[in-house]
Design a protein around this motif. Structure first.
Motif, PDB file in Angstrom:
ATOM      1  N   MET A   1     -20.433  15.435  26.649  1.00  0.00           N
ATOM      2  CA  MET A   1     -20.580  15.831  25.270  1.00  0.00           C
ATOM      3  C   MET A   1     -19.238  16.260  24.676  1.00  0.00           C
ATOM      4  SD  MET A   1     -24.054  17.928  24.830  1.00  0.00           S
ATOM      5  CE  MET A   1     -25.061  17.819  26.279  1.00  0.00           C
ATOM      6  N   ASN A   2     -18.541  17.087  25.380  1.00  0.00           N
ATOM      7  CA  ASN A   2     -17.226  17.545  24.969  1.00  0.00           C
ATOM      8  C   ASN A   2     -17.147  17.962  23.501  1.00  0.00           C
ATOM      9  OD1 ASN A   2     -16.296  17.121  27.547  1.00  0.00           O
ATOM     10  ND2 ASN A   2     -15.644  15.047  27.127  1.00  0.00           N
ATOM     11  N   GLY A   3     -18.142  18.670  23.019  1.00  0.00           N
ATOM     12  CA  GLY A   3     -18.096  19.219  21.683  1.00  0.00           C
ATOM     13  C   GLY A   3     -18.685  18.346  20.588  1.00  0.00           C
ATOM     14  N   PHE A   4     -18.910  17.056  20.866  1.00  0.00           N
ATOM     15  CA  PHE A   4     -19.425  16.175  19.822  1.00  0.00           C
ATOM     16  C   PHE A   4     -20.828  16.581  19.380  1.00  0.00           C
ATOM     17  CE2 PHE A   4     -16.271  13.284  21.841  1.00  0.00           C
ATOM     18  CZ  PHE A   4     -15.436  13.181  20.743  1.00  0.00           C
ATOM     19  N   ALA A   5     -21.644  16.993  20.305  1.00  0.00           N
ATOM     20  CA  ALA A   5     -22.999  17.420  19.955  1.00  0.00           C
ATOM     21  C   ALA A   5     -22.947  18.654  19.061  1.00  0.00           C
ATOM     22  CB  ALA A   5     -23.818  17.705  21.208  1.00  0.00           C
ATOM     23  N   THR A   6     -22.057  19.565  19.375  1.00  0.00           N
ATOM     24  CA  THR A   6     -21.978  20.776  18.552  1.00  0.00           C
ATOM     25  C   THR A   6     -21.430  20.466  17.163  1.00  0.00           C
ATOM     26  OG1 THR A   6     -19.836  21.366  19.518  1.00  0.00           O
ATOM     27  CG2 THR A   6     -21.797  22.360  20.498  1.00  0.00           C
ATOM     28  N   TYR A   7     -20.532  19.472  17.067  1.00  0.00           N
ATOM     29  CA  TYR A   7     -20.042  19.084  15.740  1.00  0.00           C
ATOM     30  C   TYR A   7     -21.186  18.590  14.866  1.00  0.00           C
ATOM     31  CZ  TYR A   7     -15.264  19.330  17.558  1.00  0.00           C
ATOM     32  OH  TYR A   7     -14.095  19.757  18.112  1.00  0.00           O
ATOM     33  N   ALA A   8     -22.016  17.732  15.427  1.00  0.00           N
ATOM     34  CA  ALA A   8     -23.150  17.188  14.672  1.00  0.00           C
ATOM     35  C   ALA A   8     -24.113  18.315  14.271  1.00  0.00           C
ATOM     36  CB  ALA A   8     -23.875  16.134  15.501  1.00  0.00           C
ATOM     37  N   LEU A   9     -24.352  19.232  15.184  1.00  0.00           N
ATOM     38  CA  LEU A   9     -25.251  20.346  14.871  1.00  0.00           C
ATOM     39  C   LEU A   9     -24.650  21.275  13.825  1.00  0.00           C
ATOM     40  CD1 LEU A   9     -26.652  21.139  18.425  1.00  0.00           C
ATOM     41  CD2 LEU A   9     -27.870  20.079  16.518  1.00  0.00           C
ATOM     42  N   ARG A  10     -23.354  21.498  13.905  1.00  0.00           N
ATOM     43  CA  ARG A  10     -22.705  22.346  12.898  1.00  0.00           C
ATOM     44  C   ARG A  10     -22.804  21.694  11.513  1.00  0.00           C
ATOM     45  NH1 ARG A  10     -20.269  26.399  15.656  1.00  0.00           N
ATOM     46  NH2 ARG A  10     -19.535  25.900  17.732  1.00  0.00           N
ATOM     47  N   GLU A  11     -22.679  20.375  11.481  1.00  0.00           N
ATOM     48  CA  GLU A  11     -22.833  19.662  10.216  1.00  0.00           C
ATOM     49  C   GLU A  11     -24.238  19.882   9.659  1.00  0.00           C
ATOM     50  OE1 GLU A  11     -22.751  15.096   8.533  1.00  0.00           O
ATOM     51  OE2 GLU A  11     -21.679  15.561  10.383  1.00  0.00           O
ATOM     52  N   GLN A  12     -25.232  19.866  10.544  1.00  0.00           N
ATOM     53  CA  GLN A  12     -26.604  20.119  10.105  1.00  0.00           C
ATOM     54  C   GLN A  12     -26.771  21.541   9.579  1.00  0.00           C
ATOM     55  OE1 GLN A  12     -29.070  17.800   9.792  1.00  0.00           O
ATOM     56  NE2 GLN A  12     -27.353  16.459  10.284  1.00  0.00           N
ATOM     57  N   LEU A  13     -26.060  22.491  10.183  1.00  0.00           N
ATOM     58  CA  LEU A  13     -26.109  23.870   9.680  1.00  0.00           C
ATOM     59  C   LEU A  13     -25.582  23.957   8.252  1.00  0.00           C
ATOM     60  CD1 LEU A  13     -24.966  26.043  12.735  1.00  0.00           C
ATOM     61  CD2 LEU A  13     -27.277  25.692  11.863  1.00  0.00           C
ATOM     62  N   ILE A  14     -24.525  23.226   7.976  1.00  0.00           N
ATOM     63  CA  ILE A  14     -23.963  23.224   6.626  1.00  0.00           C
ATOM     64  C   ILE A  14     -24.981  22.646   5.641  1.00  0.00           C
ATOM     65  CG2 ILE A  14     -22.170  22.195   5.163  1.00  0.00           C
ATOM     66  CD1 ILE A  14     -20.321  22.363   7.692  1.00  0.00           C
ATOM     67  N   ILE A  15     -25.605  21.542   6.045  1.00  0.00           N
ATOM     68  CA  ILE A  15     -26.624  20.919   5.185  1.00  0.00           C
ATOM     69  C   ILE A  15     -27.780  21.887   4.946  1.00  0.00           C
ATOM     70  CG2 ILE A  15     -28.359  19.070   5.087  1.00  0.00           C
ATOM     71  CD1 ILE A  15     -26.268  17.327   6.635  1.00  0.00           C
TER      72      ILE A  15
END
Length: 91
Positions: A1-15
């Motif tokens: 994962m190396n952070g990619f999953a958290t990036y996508a989830l953080r984007e969802q938090l912004i939305i």
């Protein structure tokens, strides 16, 4: 994962944050969005902890591999010494 999953989830938090702002007049929607926000935040935290544990395990594994190589080398030296001593005894 190396952070990619958290990036996508953080984007969802912004939305979700934006959606909450847009739905301030709808209390039910805001509560559901807040629940989703909390769930996603928990997922991010869990993923980060798991990734850290994986990294720590990989580091430990690297040290163990170095120790194994060192022990193999020492073992070869000891076998050679035993062979030399055995040859001396036979003489």
């Amino acid at each position: 994962m190396n952070g990619f999953a958290t990036y996508a989830l953080r984007e969802q938090l912004i939305i979700l944050s934006e959606m909450m702002k847009d739905n301030l007049d709808n209390r039910t929607a805001v509560l559901q969005l807040e629940a989703l926000y909390t769930s996603i935040s928990f997922c991010i935290t869990s993923i980060e902890k798991i990734e850290k544990r994986i990294l720590d395990a990989e580091i430990k594994n690297g040290y163990l591999k170095m120790d194994i190589q060192k022990l193999k080398s020492e073992n070869k030296e000891l076998i050679k010494k035993v062979e030399d001593l055995t040859d001396r005894i036979e003489l």
